[in-house]
Every structure is written in structure tokens, then in C-alpha cells.
Design a protein around this motif. Structure first.
Motif, PDB file in Angstrom:
ATOM      1  N   SER A   2       0.832  -1.198   0.000  1.00  0.00           N
ATOM      2  CA  SER A   2       0.000   0.000   0.000  1.00  0.00           C
ATOM      3  C   SER A   2       0.870   1.253   0.000  1.00  0.00           C
ATOM      4  O   SER A   2       1.918   1.308   0.615  1.00  0.00           O
ATOM      5  CB  SER A   2      -0.884  -0.025   1.245  1.00  0.00           C
ATOM      6  OG  SER A   2      -1.460   1.254   1.453  1.00  0.00           O
ATOM      7  N   ALA A   3       0.423   2.278  -0.700  1.00  0.00           N
ATOM      8  CA  ALA A   3       1.173   3.534  -0.727  1.00  0.00           C
ATOM      9  C   ALA A   3       0.855   4.371   0.506  1.00  0.00           C
ATOM     10  O   ALA A   3       1.539   5.341   0.779  1.00  0.00           O
ATOM     11  CB  ALA A   3       0.841   4.306  -1.991  1.00  0.00           C
ATOM     12  N   THR A   4      -0.185   4.013   1.216  1.00  0.00           N
ATOM     13  CA  THR A   4      -0.598   4.813   2.369  1.00  0.00           C
ATOM     14  C   THR A   4      -0.495   3.984   3.645  1.00  0.00           C
ATOM     15  O   THR A   4      -1.479   3.764   4.331  1.00  0.00           O
ATOM     16  CB  THR A   4      -2.034   5.331   2.194  1.00  0.00           C
ATOM     17  OG1 THR A   4      -2.886   4.202   1.975  1.00  0.00           O
ATOM     18  CG2 THR A   4      -2.141   6.284   1.023  1.00  0.00           C
ATOM     19  N   LYS A   5       0.701   3.503   3.907  1.00  0.00           N
ATOM     20  CA  LYS A   5       0.900   2.728   5.148  1.00  0.00           C
ATOM     21  C   LYS A   5       0.695   3.633   6.349  1.00  0.00           C
ATOM     22  O   LYS A   5       1.208   4.746   6.386  1.00  0.00           O
ATOM     23  CB  LYS A   5       2.323   2.169   5.193  1.00  0.00           C
ATOM     24  CG  LYS A   5       2.486   0.858   4.456  1.00  0.00           C
ATOM     25  CD  LYS A   5       3.897   0.334   4.584  1.00  0.00           C
ATOM     26  CE  LYS A   5       4.028  -0.545   5.822  1.00  0.00           C
ATOM     27  NZ  LYS A   5       5.315  -1.232   5.863  1.00  0.00           N
ATOM     28  N   PRO A   6      -0.037   3.148   7.347  1.00  0.00           N
ATOM     29  CA  PRO A   6      -0.154   3.926   8.582  1.00  0.00           C
ATOM     30  C   PRO A   6       1.212   4.075   9.233  1.00  0.00           C
ATOM     31  O   PRO A   6       2.108   3.280   8.986  1.00  0.00           O
ATOM     32  CB  PRO A   6      -1.072   3.063   9.458  1.00  0.00           C
ATOM     33  CG  PRO A   6      -1.661   2.039   8.557  1.00  0.00           C
ATOM     34  CD  PRO A   6      -0.729   1.875   7.408  1.00  0.00           C
ATOM     35  N   ALA A   7       1.349   5.091  10.046  1.00  0.00           N
ATOM     36  CA  ALA A   7       2.608   5.299  10.753  1.00  0.00           C
ATOM     37  C   ALA A   7       2.938   4.056  11.573  1.00  0.00           C
ATOM     38  O   ALA A   7       2.078   3.497  12.241  1.00  0.00           O
ATOM     39  CB  ALA A   7       2.511   6.514  11.664  1.00  0.00           C
ATOM     40  N   ALA A   8       4.168   3.634  11.511  1.00  0.00           N
ATOM     41  CA  ALA A   8       4.582   2.414  12.190  1.00  0.00           C
ATOM     42  C   ALA A   8       5.474   2.747  13.369  1.00  0.00           C
ATOM     43  O   ALA A   8       6.211   3.718  13.351  1.00  0.00           O
ATOM     44  CB  ALA A   8       5.340   1.518  11.221  1.00  0.00           C
ATOM     45  N   LEU A   9       5.364   1.926  14.407  1.00  0.00           N
ATOM     46  CA  LEU A   9       6.342   2.004  15.491  1.00  0.00           C
ATOM     47  C   LEU A   9       7.684   1.573  14.912  1.00  0.00           C
ATOM     48  O   LEU A   9       7.736   0.672  14.081  1.00  0.00           O
ATOM     49  CB  LEU A   9       5.935   1.067  16.630  1.00  0.00           C
ATOM     50  CG  LEU A   9       4.675   1.455  17.402  1.00  0.00           C
ATOM     51  CD1 LEU A   9       4.255   0.310  18.329  1.00  0.00           C
ATOM     52  CD2 LEU A   9       4.903   2.719  18.206  1.00  0.00           C
ATOM     53  N   PRO A  10       8.765   2.205  15.346  1.00  0.00           N
ATOM     54  CA  PRO A  10      10.080   1.808  14.826  1.00  0.00           C
ATOM     55  C   PRO A  10      10.354   0.343  15.146  1.00  0.00           C
ATOM     56  O   PRO A  10      10.327  -0.054  16.305  1.00  0.00           O
ATOM     57  CB  PRO A  10      11.047   2.731  15.576  1.00  0.00           C
ATOM     58  CG  PRO A  10      10.221   3.844  16.104  1.00  0.00           C
ATOM     59  CD  PRO A  10       8.854   3.296  16.315  1.00  0.00           C
ATOM     60  N   ALA A  39      11.989  -6.377  17.566  1.00  0.00           N
ATOM     61  CA  ALA A  39      11.942  -5.465  18.712  1.00  0.00           C
ATOM     62  C   ALA A  39      11.273  -4.189  18.237  1.00  0.00           C
ATOM     63  O   ALA A  39      11.275  -3.877  17.045  1.00  0.00           O
ATOM     64  CB  ALA A  39      13.338  -5.175  19.246  1.00  0.00           C
ATOM     65  N   VAL A  40      10.682  -3.476  19.164  1.00  0.00           N
ATOM     66  CA  VAL A  40      10.027  -2.230  18.798  1.00  0.00           C
ATOM     67  C   VAL A  40      10.341  -1.191  19.866  1.00  0.00           C
ATOM     68  O   VAL A  40      10.332  -1.475  21.065  1.00  0.00           O
ATOM     69  CB  VAL A  40       8.505  -2.441  18.621  1.00  0.00           C
ATOM     70  CG1 VAL A  40       7.867  -2.910  19.897  1.00  0.00           C
ATOM     71  CG2 VAL A  40       7.852  -1.182  18.108  1.00  0.00           C
ATOM     72  N   ARG A  41      10.691  -0.012  19.386  1.00  0.00           N
ATOM     73  CA  ARG A  41      10.906   1.122  20.293  1.00  0.00           C
ATOM     74  C   ARG A  41       9.560   1.802  20.455  1.00  0.00           C
ATOM     75  O   ARG A  41       8.980   2.298  19.483  1.00  0.00           O
ATOM     76  CB  ARG A  41      11.926   2.074  19.686  1.00  0.00           C
ATOM     77  CG  ARG A  41      12.175   3.323  20.515  1.00  0.00           C
ATOM     78  CD  ARG A  41      13.000   3.029  21.755  1.00  0.00           C
ATOM     79  NE  ARG A  41      12.955   4.178  22.690  1.00  0.00           N
ATOM     80  CZ  ARG A  41      13.266   4.103  23.958  1.00  0.00           C
ATOM     81  NH1 ARG A  41      13.634   2.962  24.489  1.00  0.00           N
ATOM     82  NH2 ARG A  41      13.207   5.167  24.734  1.00  0.00           N
ATOM     83  N   HIS A  42       9.024   1.775  21.657  1.00  0.00           N
ATOM     84  CA  HIS A  42       7.670   2.277  21.889  1.00  0.00           C
ATOM     85  C   HIS A  42       7.751   3.653  22.533  1.00  0.00           C
ATOM     86  O   HIS A  42       8.051   3.763  23.730  1.00  0.00           O
ATOM     87  CB  HIS A  42       6.902   1.309  22.788  1.00  0.00           C
ATOM     88  CG  HIS A  42       5.417   1.498  22.723  1.00  0.00           C
ATOM     89  ND1 HIS A  42       4.828   2.724  22.976  1.00  0.00           N
ATOM     90  CD2 HIS A  42       4.420   0.640  22.417  1.00  0.00           C
ATOM     91  CE1 HIS A  42       3.525   2.590  22.848  1.00  0.00           C
ATOM     92  NE2 HIS A  42       3.244   1.348  22.504  1.00  0.00           N
ATOM     93  N   PRO A  43       7.517   4.731  21.770  1.00  0.00           N
ATOM     94  CA  PRO A  43       7.661   6.070  22.339  1.00  0.00           C
ATOM     95  C   PRO A  43       6.680   6.342  23.479  1.00  0.00           C
ATOM     96  O   PRO A  43       7.000   7.050  24.429  1.00  0.00           O
ATOM     97  CB  PRO A  43       7.407   7.000  21.146  1.00  0.00           C
ATOM     98  CG  PRO A  43       6.710   6.166  20.127  1.00  0.00           C
ATOM     99  CD  PRO A  43       7.107   4.740  20.377  1.00  0.00           C
ATOM    100  N   GLY A  44       5.485   5.735  23.399  1.00  0.00           N
ATOM    101  CA  GLY A  44       4.493   5.965  24.447  1.00  0.00           C
ATOM    102  C   GLY A  44       4.899   5.357  25.778  1.00  0.00           C
ATOM    103  O   GLY A  44       4.469   5.812  26.827  1.00  0.00           O
ATOM    104  N   LEU A  45       5.715   4.313  25.713  1.00  0.00           N
ATOM    105  CA  LEU A  45       6.156   3.644  26.928  1.00  0.00           C
ATOM    106  C   LEU A  45       7.577   4.040  27.301  1.00  0.00           C
ATOM    107  O   LEU A  45       8.025   3.749  28.406  1.00  0.00           O
ATOM    108  CB  LEU A  45       6.100   2.117  26.743  1.00  0.00           C
ATOM    109  CG  LEU A  45       4.741   1.517  26.383  1.00  0.00           C
ATOM    110  CD1 LEU A  45       4.862   0.018  26.176  1.00  0.00           C
ATOM    111  CD2 LEU A  45       3.710   1.821  27.450  1.00  0.00           C
TER     112      LEU A  45
END
Ligand code: ZN
Length: 164
Positions: A2-10, A39-45
Motif C-alpha cells: 500500500s502507498a498509504t501505510k499507517p505510521a509504524a512504530l520503529p 523489537a520495537v521502540r515504543h515512544p508511548g512507553l
């Protein structure tokens, strides 16, 4: 893709395959024992979650966030969190562990499913040496106004499987 991927967590760690059709998206994550590569860098956490891959951006999910996780041995994320609007459903696929919700411990193992309301302050851990494999499904609390019994409709025909 998709060209409109939602913002992804890093994210670190790439799936083996991501495939999109007109009406589907599919991902091949690899076996749960290999989910440690994600692994994911979670800015909210303010934390990095190891052994965790979120599916929203991979599958272009629009109604839920789903993550697949593994904790290889004893231990777990050393933080508490809650949510603003979303309830979470933790589906334990294999292993043995505990959830902590508002200070109350809940023993979990293969086949346990725990729903946590947005305000529930939660943590989870593996209490055994074997991997704890789990999924977390997250959706806006109160948003489900139709479901299998009223949303699924039969379609004429039979499955036309390709020849093996
Ligand atoms: Zn959460």
C-alpha cells in the motif's frame, strides 16, 4: 504494498514475507521461537520491547492493533502501562506466566485469554524457563457494534482451491 501505510512504530526485524491482495494482507513472521528477532521502540512507553512485533502497519489494520510476542525465559518487560481508549486482550499460546492488573496477579498458561480495560495498570512476565508466547489484540473499548452473528454473511458457491 500500500502507498498509504499507517505510521509504524520503529521496528527491528523483518518478516519473511508480506503479501497484499485486493482484499487481504498476509505476513509470514517465522516461528514463535524466532520472534526474538523483532523489537520495537515504543515512544508511548519510553521502552524497547524485545521479542515483539506489531501487525497494524504490516497488515494495514484499521480496527485493531495486534502484536505477537515471546519472552524466551523467566522475566518480562520491567514497566507498567495502561491505555487511553483501547482495551487489550492477551491470548497466551504457550508457556507459563503471570499478568498483573492493578496489583492483582493472574496465573496464565497456554489457552488463557485475559481482557484488560483501558484503565487497568498492567504488566506480564514469564515465570518458567520455556518461552511464553502470546498475542495482544487491542481495540477501542465499546467500538464493537457488530460481530460474527450479525456481521458475517454467507456467499454463494464453494471454495475453489487451487490444485495441490
Ligand atoms: Zn498495551
Amino acid at each position: 504494498m500500500s502507498a498509504t501505510k499507517p505510521a509504524a512504530l520503529p521496528r527491528t526485524g523483518e518478516p519473511d514475507e508480506v503479501r497484499h491482495g485486493a482484499n487481504f494482507s498476509a505476513v509470514r513472521l517465522g516461528g514463535a521461537c524466532d520472534w526474538g528477532r523483532y523489537a520495537v521502540r515504543h515512544p508511548g512507553l519510553g521502552a524497547t520491547l524485545h521479542g515483539k512485533v506489531f501487525l497494524k502497519s504490516l497488515l494495514n489494520l484499521t480496527g485493531t492493533e495486534i502484536s505477537c510476542g515471546v519472552i524466551p525465559g523467566k522475566g518480562g518487560p520491567p514497566f507498567l502501562h495502561k491505555h487511553r481508549e483501547n482495551e487489550e486482550v492477551y491470548v497466551f499460546v504457550s508457556g507459563t506466566g503471570q499478568m498483573l492488573v492493578d496489583g492483582e496477579a493472574i496465573d496464565v498458561a497456554e489457552g488463557c485469554v485475559v481482557r484488560v480495560a483501558p484503565a487497568g495498570v498492567r504488566a506480564w512476565r514469564n515465570t518458567a524457563d520455556e518461552p511464553l508466547v502470546y498475542l495482544v489484540i487491542q481495540a477501542k473499548e465499546g467500538s464493537l457494534t457488530q460481530w460474527t452473528a450479525t456481521d458475517g454473511v454467507g456467499v454463494e458457491g464453494v471454495p475453489a482451491w487451487p490444485a495441490a
